[in-house]
Design a protein around this motif. Structure first.
Motif, mmCIF file in Angstrom:
data_model
loop_
_atom_site.group_PDB
_atom_site.id
_atom_site.type_symbol
_atom_site.label_atom_id
_atom_site.label_comp_id
_atom_site.label_asym_id
_atom_site.label_seq_id
_atom_site.Cartn_x
_atom_site.Cartn_y
_atom_site.Cartn_z
ATOM 1 N N GLU A 237 24.165 45.302 23.663
ATOM 2 C CA GLU A 237 24.963 44.014 24.007
ATOM 3 C C GLU A 237 24.285 42.840 24.643
ATOM 4 O O GLU A 237 24.350 41.812 24.202
ATOM 5 N N LEU A 238 23.483 43.358 25.721
ATOM 6 C CA LEU A 238 22.465 42.254 26.224
ATOM 7 C C LEU A 238 21.460 41.775 25.216
ATOM 8 O O LEU A 238 21.230 40.676 25.234
ATOM 9 N N ARG A 239 21.086 42.713 24.478
ATOM 10 C CA ARG A 239 19.974 42.142 23.240
ATOM 11 C C ARG A 239 20.594 41.214 22.491
ATOM 12 O O ARG A 239 20.046 40.196 22.051
ATOM 13 N N ALA A 240 21.894 41.190 22.202
ATOM 14 C CA ALA A 240 22.546 40.573 21.257
ATOM 15 C C ALA A 240 22.901 39.009 21.879
ATOM 16 O O ALA A 240 22.829 38.140 21.474
ATOM 17 N N PHE A 241 23.213 39.297 23.412
ATOM 18 C CA PHE A 241 23.520 38.018 24.052
ATOM 19 C C PHE A 241 22.120 37.092 24.029
ATOM 20 O O PHE A 241 22.312 36.044 23.916
ATOM 21 N N HIS A 242 21.023 37.778 24.205
ATOM 22 C CA HIS A 242 19.703 37.177 24.155
ATOM 23 C C HIS A 242 19.720 36.376 22.927
ATOM 24 O O HIS A 242 19.155 35.438 22.779
ATOM 25 N N ALA A 243 19.887 37.043 21.893
ATOM 26 C CA ALA A 243 19.519 36.769 20.597
ATOM 27 C C ALA A 243 20.336 35.317 20.416
ATOM 28 O O ALA A 243 19.949 34.469 19.806
ATOM 29 N N GLU A 244 21.768 35.601 20.852
ATOM 30 C CA GLU A 244 22.522 34.448 20.469
ATOM 31 C C GLU A 244 22.127 32.865 21.292
ATOM 32 O O GLU A 244 22.150 31.845 20.839
ATOM 33 N N HIS A 245 21.355 33.329 22.396
ATOM 34 C CA HIS A 245 20.914 32.250 23.244
ATOM 35 C C HIS A 245 19.340 31.713 23.106
ATOM 36 O O HIS A 245 18.898 31.199 24.079
ATOM 37 N N GLY A 246 18.841 32.526 22.288
ATOM 38 C CA GLY A 246 17.329 32.243 22.004
ATOM 39 C C GLY A 246 16.457 32.808 23.154
ATOM 40 O O GLY A 246 15.281 32.233 23.467
#
Length: 276
Positions: free
Chosen positions: A172-181
């Motif tokens: 989930e945290l990796r997905a959040f990172h990807a969403e925000h670059g």
């Protein structure tokens, strides 16, 4: 050995696999970093807390490697959070490292009970704007901590260095990172002290590929797109950890490793850890 690089959100390239020096005594750090540089590492990750920045700096100074071929990270510790203390922490780290320019500066922990990480981030923004740091980021930040930075400051972190390994893949945290670059960087990538290195799933994959358990896990990180910083003071393991770019995992391998997830941490909880 040529290590691939990933682009951060400001265009600066970071070698995807680096050399970590957490818990390496300063008296041993110079030799360990020298071994790593000779093996082909060009990305070194240290921190004020580790008390070995001087050893890192000495190894770099004596390496003969052009400075622009190296990528060096250090971090601001909890006791030095706040605008002015963070600036002073950076200056002291640079003196110990013997460097004029830093590649990446991180806030080591959000330490939410201290409530200083926004002011600390503003200090990092100033250093970045002045060109003294090529990129700025954070470590151990959760989505709520990152969102506060988005809401109250100007620069989106380039990277978040977090505990990440097969037991704690942080999807989930990796997905959040990807969403925000934001790039994801893994510390404790081998879950030292846990059961991952002796897990039969990892062992079976390694036996088929002719690779060690550590190499299998590091390859899993690489294929996830993580930046990863394994640590060792043993020369053979330092070299072995770098030798992960001549094979690939199958989809079945990756699925089997993903199945090891337990959610267990080997480090502190970022939502509560505020030790100074």
């Amino acid at each position: 050995m040529t290590v691939p690089a990933l682009a951060m959100n400001n265009g600066v390239q970071i070698p995807q696999l680096g050399f970590g020096v957490f818990l390496v005594p300063d008296t041993e750090t110079k030799a360990a970093v020298q071994t790593a540089l000779e093996a082909g590492y060009r990305h070194i990750d240290t921190a004020k807390l580790y008390q070995n920045e001087a050893g890192v700096g000495a190894a770099i100074a004596e390496s003969g490697i052009p400075r622009d071929e190296l990528f060096v990270t250090t971090k601001v510790w909890n006791s030095e959070q706040g605008f002015d203390p963070a600036i002073a922490s950076f200056e002291a780290s640079m003196d110990r490292l013997g460097l004029d320019l830093l590649d990446l500066l991180l806030i080591h922990w959000p330490a939410p009970d201290l409530n200083r990480y926004v002011d600390t981030w503003r200090a990092l923004e100033k250093l970045y704007a002045e060109g003294r740091v090529r990129a700025i980021g954070v470590s151990n930040f959760q989505p709520a901590h990152l969102q506060r930075l988005f809401d109250e400051t100007s620069v989106v972190p380039a990277i978040n260095q977090i505990e990440l390994h097969p037991l704690l893949p942080q999807s989930e945290l990796r997905a959040f990172h990807a969403e925000h670059g934001i790039l994801t960087e893994a510390w404790a990538p081998l879950a030292q002290g846990g059961s991952v290195l002796t897990d039969p799933v990892i062992a079976q994959i390694g036996e088929r590929l002719g690779k060690s358990p550590a190499q299998v896990i590091l390859r899993w990180h690489i294929e996830l797109g993580n930046v990863v910083i394994p640590k060792s003071v043993t020369p053979s393991r330092i070299r072995e950890n770098l030798d992960v770019f001549d094979f690939e995992l199958t989809a079945e391998d990756r699925s089997a490793i993903d199945g090891l997830e337990t959610g267990d941490r080997i480090g502190p909880d970022p939502d509560t850890f505020s030790r100074v």
